[in-house]
Design an enzyme around this catalytic site. Sequence first.
Site, short mmCIF file in Angstrom:
data_model
loop_
_atom_site.label_atom_id
_atom_site.label_comp_id
_atom_site.label_asym_id
_atom_site.label_seq_id
_atom_site.Cartn_x
_atom_site.Cartn_y
_atom_site.Cartn_z
N CYS A 169 -66.52 70.98 85.15
CA CYS A 169 -66.41 71.82 86.46
C CYS A 169 -66.05 71.23 87.75
O CYS A 169 -65.43 71.85 88.60
CB CYS A 169 -67.79 72.53 86.66
SG CYS A 169 -69.12 71.37 87.15
N HIS A 174 -75.24 78.37 87.73
CA HIS A 174 -73.99 78.42 88.35
C HIS A 174 -72.95 79.39 87.60
O HIS A 174 -72.01 79.26 86.97
CB HIS A 174 -73.12 76.98 88.29
CG HIS A 174 -72.09 76.85 89.11
ND1 HIS A 174 -71.55 77.51 90.01
CD2 HIS A 174 -71.47 75.84 89.28
CE1 HIS A 174 -70.54 77.35 90.58
NE2 HIS A 174 -70.55 75.91 90.27
N ARG A 198 -61.47 79.87 88.35
CA ARG A 198 -62.45 80.54 89.26
C ARG A 198 -61.77 81.60 90.16
O ARG A 198 -62.46 82.60 90.38
CB ARG A 198 -62.87 79.14 90.14
CG ARG A 198 -63.88 78.36 89.39
CD ARG A 198 -65.30 78.81 89.08
NE ARG A 198 -66.00 79.18 90.40
CZ ARG A 198 -66.41 78.29 91.17
NH1 ARG A 198 -66.63 77.05 90.70
NH2 ARG A 198 -67.11 78.89 92.24
N ASP A 222 -70.75 67.55 83.20
CA ASP A 222 -70.92 67.61 84.53
C ASP A 222 -71.26 66.20 85.20
O ASP A 222 -71.57 65.18 84.25
CB ASP A 222 -71.92 68.43 84.95
CG ASP A 222 -71.52 68.94 86.37
OD1 ASP A 222 -70.72 68.54 86.93
OD2 ASP A 222 -72.47 69.89 86.86
N ARG A 255 -74.51 80.20 98.28
CA ARG A 255 -74.47 79.01 97.66
C ARG A 255 -75.47 78.07 98.40
O ARG A 255 -75.43 77.60 99.45
CB ARG A 255 -73.06 78.28 97.77
CG ARG A 255 -73.04 76.98 97.04
CD ARG A 255 -71.80 76.24 97.18
NE ARG A 255 -71.42 74.94 96.59
CZ ARG A 255 -70.97 74.47 95.45
NH1 ARG A 255 -70.81 75.50 94.67
NH2 ARG A 255 -70.89 73.33 94.92
N GLN A 283 -69.06 79.66 87.79
CA GLN A 283 -68.55 78.63 87.00
C GLN A 283 -68.12 78.89 85.55
O GLN A 283 -67.17 78.67 84.79
CB GLN A 283 -69.00 77.23 87.15
CG GLN A 283 -68.66 76.12 86.46
CD GLN A 283 -67.16 75.72 86.93
OE1 GLN A 283 -66.97 75.76 88.28
NE2 GLN A 283 -65.95 75.78 86.12
#
Length: 303
Positions: A256, A131, A284, A216, A104, A134
Amino acid sequence: MRPRHFLQFSDFSREEHEHLFARTRWIKDRFKRYERYWPLEDRTLAMIFEKPSTRTRMSFEAGMHQLGGAAIYLYARDSQLGRGESVEDAGQVISRMCDVIMVRTFEQDIIERFARNSRVPVINGLTDEYHPCQILADVYTFIEQRGPIRGRTVAWIGDSNNVCNTWLQAAAVFDFKLQISTPPGYEVEPERLNSNMEIFSDPMHAARGADLVTTDVWTSMGFEAENEARCHAFADFQVDAEMMKAAKREALFMHCLPAHRGEEVAAEVIDGPQSVVFDEAENRLHTQKALLEYLLLGRIAGS
């Protein structure tokens, strides 16, 4: 053989994603029935974080343990990566000591360089550009709740960030329509445009007829200095009850997380009956378990 990596959503075909979703259903069902499934016993996941996280760390670490393996957390600033060791050397060394690696980080180039020097699969836990884990969970959640996503309409409201970029890839892979509305100055980069998307200047028009509305935060990690300007630019891009009424009556809302109620989404939406944000967050865990299984063991038929 070179290992398979999952650095972008488009790294896998539709058929491979559908296999992951079938395995996700099977693995999740076993988990809900408290049945042990340890296909990755004695396997080790290294997790390298340059950006902090709650959901990414929890889902990968818990998921690896639930599959019978072990997970090692490495924060870049506490390792030699934070003291000037090259990405290439780190990839060579860490991949000789574990079976799979999740990174990450910031620039997509960092994870691409790391993967080129890794002997084991590398997973993108988030970069500034993409991402994929996600959106793997998001698409699975939609299918779980509403059935196939092909031919459906997804509305993206807000910043054209890494999550938006990945929705664009998912639209091309699964052949659904993506309706995007961003403020002036925050548009999708021209090289990312594809035939599955449509751009709207008015977010209400983007939400119209959507099966899913998603957004987001207005200020992602690394852009904190722009927060005041972003709050001003995005003021008309909050997903509220009126916007959800423009979508289909049975439309879902996703985010998310973490979310800022009163900014990108109204509390009545994220805490309302159309919101599946916590199912999305839980998934997830299960989609990433399917991903780890696939990258380490290949295709396994469900039972």
